[in-house]
Design an enzyme around this catalytic site. Sequence first.
Site, PDB file in Angstrom:
ATOM      1  CB  THR A 124      -0.781  -0.099   1.071  1.00  0.00           C
ATOM      2  OG1 THR A 124      -1.475   1.078   1.188  1.00  0.00           O
ATOM      3  CG2 THR A 124      -0.242  -0.394   2.629  1.00  0.00           C
ATOM      4  CG  ASP A 125      -1.203   4.940  -0.855  1.00  0.00           C
ATOM      5  OD1 ASP A 125      -1.667   4.331   0.145  1.00  0.00           O
ATOM      6  OD2 ASP A 125      -1.744   5.691  -1.580  1.00  0.00           O
ATOM      7  CD  GLU A 126      -3.437   3.692   4.561  1.00  0.00           C
ATOM      8  OE1 GLU A 126      -3.110   3.560   5.766  1.00  0.00           O
ATOM      9  OE2 GLU A 126      -4.333   3.721   4.152  1.00  0.00           O
ATOM     10  CE1 TYR A 149      -3.623  -2.487   5.825  1.00  0.00           C
ATOM     11  CE2 TYR A 149      -3.139  -0.023   5.382  1.00  0.00           C
ATOM     12  CZ  TYR A 149      -3.281  -1.526   4.809  1.00  0.00           C
ATOM     13  OH  TYR A 149      -3.251  -1.740   3.618  1.00  0.00           O
ATOM     14  CE  LYS A 153      -0.073  -4.415   3.200  1.00  0.00           C
ATOM     15  NZ  LYS A 153      -0.777  -5.660   2.729  1.00  0.00           N
TER      16      LYS A 153
HETATM   17  P1  NAD Z   1     -10.108  -7.095   2.560  1.00  0.00           P
HETATM   18  O1  NAD Z   1     -10.040  -6.728   4.050  1.00  0.00           O
HETATM   19  O2  NAD Z   1     -11.347  -6.674   1.766  1.00  0.00           O
HETATM   20  O3  NAD Z   1      -9.720  -8.555   2.258  1.00  0.00           O
HETATM   21  C1  NAD Z   1      -8.774  -9.288   3.080  1.00  0.00           C
HETATM   22  C2  NAD Z   1      -8.986 -10.744   3.024  1.00  0.00           C
HETATM   23  O4  NAD Z   1      -7.816 -11.442   3.503  1.00  0.00           O
HETATM   24  C3  NAD Z   1     -10.376 -11.148   3.465  1.00  0.00           C
HETATM   25  O5  NAD Z   1     -10.607 -11.958   2.446  1.00  0.00           O
HETATM   26  C4  NAD Z   1      -9.918 -11.941   4.750  1.00  0.00           C
HETATM   27  O6  NAD Z   1     -10.600 -13.121   5.150  1.00  0.00           O
HETATM   28  C5  NAD Z   1      -8.389 -12.399   4.259  1.00  0.00           C
HETATM   29  N1  NAD Z   1      -7.506 -12.635   5.490  1.00  0.00           N
HETATM   30  C6  NAD Z   1      -7.408 -11.905   6.605  1.00  0.00           C
HETATM   31  N2  NAD Z   1      -6.508 -12.464   7.371  1.00  0.00           N
HETATM   32  C7  NAD Z   1      -6.039 -13.765   6.787  1.00  0.00           C
HETATM   33  C8  NAD Z   1      -5.276 -14.756   7.227  1.00  0.00           C
HETATM   34  N3  NAD Z   1      -4.702 -14.692   8.285  1.00  0.00           N
HETATM   35  N4  NAD Z   1      -5.176 -15.796   6.311  1.00  0.00           N
HETATM   36  C9  NAD Z   1      -5.676 -15.699   5.226  1.00  0.00           C
HETATM   37  N5  NAD Z   1      -6.584 -14.967   4.800  1.00  0.00           N
HETATM   38  C10 NAD Z   1      -6.860 -13.645   5.597  1.00  0.00           C
HETATM   39  O7  NAD Z   1      -8.890  -6.189   2.199  1.00  0.00           O
HETATM   40  P2  NAD Z   1      -8.638  -5.549   0.438  1.00  0.00           P
HETATM   41  O8  NAD Z   1      -9.104  -4.144   0.561  1.00  0.00           O
HETATM   42  O9  NAD Z   1      -9.031  -6.499  -0.557  1.00  0.00           O
HETATM   43  O10 NAD Z   1      -6.903  -5.363   0.618  1.00  0.00           O
HETATM   44  C11 NAD Z   1      -6.287  -6.561   0.002  1.00  0.00           C
HETATM   45  C12 NAD Z   1      -4.977  -6.185   0.105  1.00  0.00           C
HETATM   46  O11 NAD Z   1      -4.620  -5.003  -0.669  1.00  0.00           O
HETATM   47  C13 NAD Z   1      -4.273  -6.073   1.748  1.00  0.00           C
HETATM   48  O12 NAD Z   1      -2.985  -6.459   1.758  1.00  0.00           O
HETATM   49  C14 NAD Z   1      -4.182  -4.427   1.625  1.00  0.00           C
HETATM   50  O13 NAD Z   1      -3.112  -3.975   2.560  1.00  0.00           O
HETATM   51  C15 NAD Z   1      -3.910  -3.999   0.253  1.00  0.00           C
HETATM   52  N6  NAD Z   1      -4.379  -2.764  -0.373  1.00  0.00           N
HETATM   53  C16 NAD Z   1      -5.723  -2.262  -0.172  1.00  0.00           C
HETATM   54  C17 NAD Z   1      -6.035  -1.354  -0.615  1.00  0.00           C
HETATM   55  C18 NAD Z   1      -7.404  -0.687  -0.629  1.00  0.00           C
HETATM   56  O14 NAD Z   1      -7.828   0.309  -0.980  1.00  0.00           O
HETATM   57  N7  NAD Z   1      -8.403  -1.400  -0.230  1.00  0.00           N
HETATM   58  C19 NAD Z   1      -4.880  -0.484  -1.223  1.00  0.00           C
HETATM   59  C20 NAD Z   1      -3.557  -0.818  -1.319  1.00  0.00           C
HETATM   60  C21 NAD Z   1      -3.180  -2.088  -0.785  1.00  0.00           C
HETATM   61  O1  DAU Z   2      -4.027   3.918   0.541  1.00  0.00           O
HETATM   62  C1  DAU Z   2      -4.366   2.842   0.518  1.00  0.00           C
HETATM   63  C2  DAU Z   2      -4.996   2.449   1.719  1.00  0.00           C
HETATM   64  O2  DAU Z   2      -6.463   2.966   1.511  1.00  0.00           O
HETATM   65  C3  DAU Z   2      -5.100   0.568   1.833  1.00  0.00           C
HETATM   66  O3  DAU Z   2      -3.920   0.292   2.408  1.00  0.00           O
HETATM   67  C4  DAU Z   2      -6.405   0.519   3.249  1.00  0.00           C
HETATM   68  O4  DAU Z   2      -6.259  -1.114   3.116  1.00  0.00           O
HETATM   69  C5  DAU Z   2      -7.423   0.968   2.612  1.00  0.00           C
HETATM   70  O5  DAU Z   2      -8.447   0.587   3.880  1.00  0.00           O
HETATM   71  C6  DAU Z   2      -7.529   2.509   2.598  1.00  0.00           C
HETATM   72  O6  DAU Z   2      -7.318   3.166   3.818  1.00  0.00           O
HETATM   73  P1  DAU Z   2      -7.768   4.815   4.122  1.00  0.00           P
HETATM   74  O7  DAU Z   2      -7.597   4.900   5.467  1.00  0.00           O
HETATM   75  O8  DAU Z   2      -7.197   5.464   3.229  1.00  0.00           O
HETATM   76  O9  DAU Z   2      -9.209   4.356   3.742  1.00  0.00           O
HETATM   77  P2  DAU Z   2     -10.581   4.575   4.261  1.00  0.00           P
HETATM   78  O10 DAU Z   2     -11.652   4.233   3.776  1.00  0.00           O
HETATM   79  O11 DAU Z   2     -10.657   4.032   5.773  1.00  0.00           O
HETATM   80  O12 DAU Z   2     -10.586   6.292   4.661  1.00  0.00           O
HETATM   81  C7  DAU Z   2     -10.513   7.013   3.335  1.00  0.00           C
HETATM   82  C8  DAU Z   2     -10.615   8.462   3.934  1.00  0.00           C
HETATM   83  O13 DAU Z   2     -11.771   8.751   4.334  1.00  0.00           O
HETATM   84  C9  DAU Z   2      -9.576   8.896   5.055  1.00  0.00           C
HETATM   85  O14 DAU Z   2      -9.215  10.189   4.905  1.00  0.00           O
HETATM   86  C10 DAU Z   2     -10.401   8.648   6.180  1.00  0.00           C
HETATM   87  C11 DAU Z   2     -11.678   9.158   5.717  1.00  0.00           C
HETATM   88  N1  DAU Z   2     -12.894   8.570   6.448  1.00  0.00           N
HETATM   89  C12 DAU Z   2     -13.172   7.259   6.532  1.00  0.00           C
HETATM   90  C13 DAU Z   2     -14.035   6.666   7.273  1.00  0.00           C
HETATM   91  C14 DAU Z   2     -14.338   5.153   7.156  1.00  0.00           C
HETATM   92  C15 DAU Z   2     -13.970   9.457   6.706  1.00  0.00           C
HETATM   93  O15 DAU Z   2     -13.948  10.484   6.680  1.00  0.00           O
HETATM   94  N2  DAU Z   2     -15.399   8.809   7.544  1.00  0.00           N
HETATM   95  C16 DAU Z   2     -15.228   7.546   7.535  1.00  0.00           C
HETATM   96  O16 DAU Z   2     -16.043   6.871   8.208  1.00  0.00           O
END
Ligand code: NAD
Ligand code: DAU
Length: 345
Positions: A124-126, A149, A153
């Site tokens: 992730t970019d985080e 988190y 990562k």
């Molecule tokens: P998500 O939370 O929707 O899905 C995570 C999945 O991992 C779930 O199906 C969960 O059951 C499974 N899981 C959790 N713990 C586990 C374990 N111990 N063993 C096996 N499976 C397990 O997450 P997502 O949004 O689909 O993100 C997927 C990946 O991409 C993550 O690694 C996250 O850090 C990364 N990522 C997400 C975003 C985003 O915007 N959602 C952006 C950048 C990177």
């Molecule tokens: O940047 C990549 C990341 O993006 C991934 O690595 C993470 O897995 C994914 O959850 C996401 O993280 P963020 O914290 O950026 O996403 P979130 O949707 O939780 O929040 C996005 C923005 O919105 C953040 O600035 C917080 C704000 N927010 C979030 C929630 C849940 C609100 O204002 N209100 C809310 O209720």
Amino acid sequence: MRVLVTGGAGFIGSNFIRHLLATEPACHIVNLDKLTYAGNLENLADIERDPRYRFIKGSICDALLVNELLRDGFDALINFAAESHVDRSIQDARTFAETNVLGTQTILEACRRHQVPRMMQVSTDEVYGSLGPSGHFVEDSPLRPNSPYAASKAAADLLILAYFRTYGSPVIITRSSNNYGPYQFPEKVIPLFITNALAGESLPLYGDGLYVRDWLHVQDHCEALALVLKDGVAGEVYNIGGNCERANIDVARLILSTLGKPDTLIRHVKDRLGHDRRYALGTAKIEQALGWKPRISFETGLQETVRWYEGHAPWWTRIKEGQYREYYRETYGDLSQVSRQPSVM
Ligand code: NAD
Ligand code: DAU
């Protein structure tokens, strides 16, 4: 090509599995997922009977299980499995350390032992931390994670790079910006705001709402991951960003106007602790090395996403009302019976 996908029942993993099956006729996929609160087999209901696909319930922290699976011989492992929600990591970081750090190390070690030719980590970019009003992160920007988190990562990324340098493990890291699209769990801001608005509930906007995220449609992300899987270079990191910065308040307003709802549904609430102000990714490397660019504009992608949630109310109401464990038992049997034996479904 035989691919072990870990965490494939979540948001991005399920979209990726669907994409790979659709674009690579010769691929065979095993999906290992623990089915935490975020893992949902409904996300894959349309492909679960595809003979090229198999689901196994289990954790990436279970070294015996991961080794047993890898003994079958895979061309690649791609790891989506993680605890992924920043707010949950602020409440309790333990499972983040377990899955995101120890789970990744378990996979790395098993891939090393079984000489898997490619291991990809979906990061992730985080990990780069927060930006001021200008500039962007490139692949060798320093890692300065802020939330538990992001720290977990970043720790995983460092372990992966250490395995490359120490053992020559054929690993690749991708770091993506914020994804949105179908099947995203409605705790993340876009699906939370859409489903709240659909239900006539308020949209809880943290702080001043001027925090900026760089939005990427999940389909664009999946296309980038498939390219990296095929042509990425071991030991490298690739940023995958949407080049699409939006302030949260503007995202909330766009969702409301798409649904014909008033801005008065926006409710400013207490800010997130340690809230990162802005993320933005430089993507020149993947564009030049692999010819990838995001194709879906935010306006089109968001509109389609809003329509998807409108058309899939049973999917998200079951989640929001906490009913899907019951649905699971009825549809798939008792999934609590997890043993060391891979339970193939
Ligand atoms: P998500 O939370 O929707 O899905 C995570 C999945 O991992 C779930 O199906 C969960 O059951 C499974 N899981 C959790 N713990 C586990 C374990 N111990 N063993 C096996 N499976 C397990 O997450 P997502 O949004 O689909 O993100 C997927 C990946 O991409 C993550 O690694 C996250 O850090 C990364 N990522 C997400 C975003 C985003 O915007 N959602 C952006 C950048 C990177
Ligand atoms: O940047 C990549 C990341 O993006 C991934 O690595 C993470 O897995 C994914 O959850 C996401 O993280 P963020 O914290 O950026 O996403 P979130 O949707 O939780 O929040 C996005 C923005 O919105 C953040 O600035 C917080 C704000 N927010 C979030 C929630 C849940 C609100 O204002 N209100 C809310 O209720």
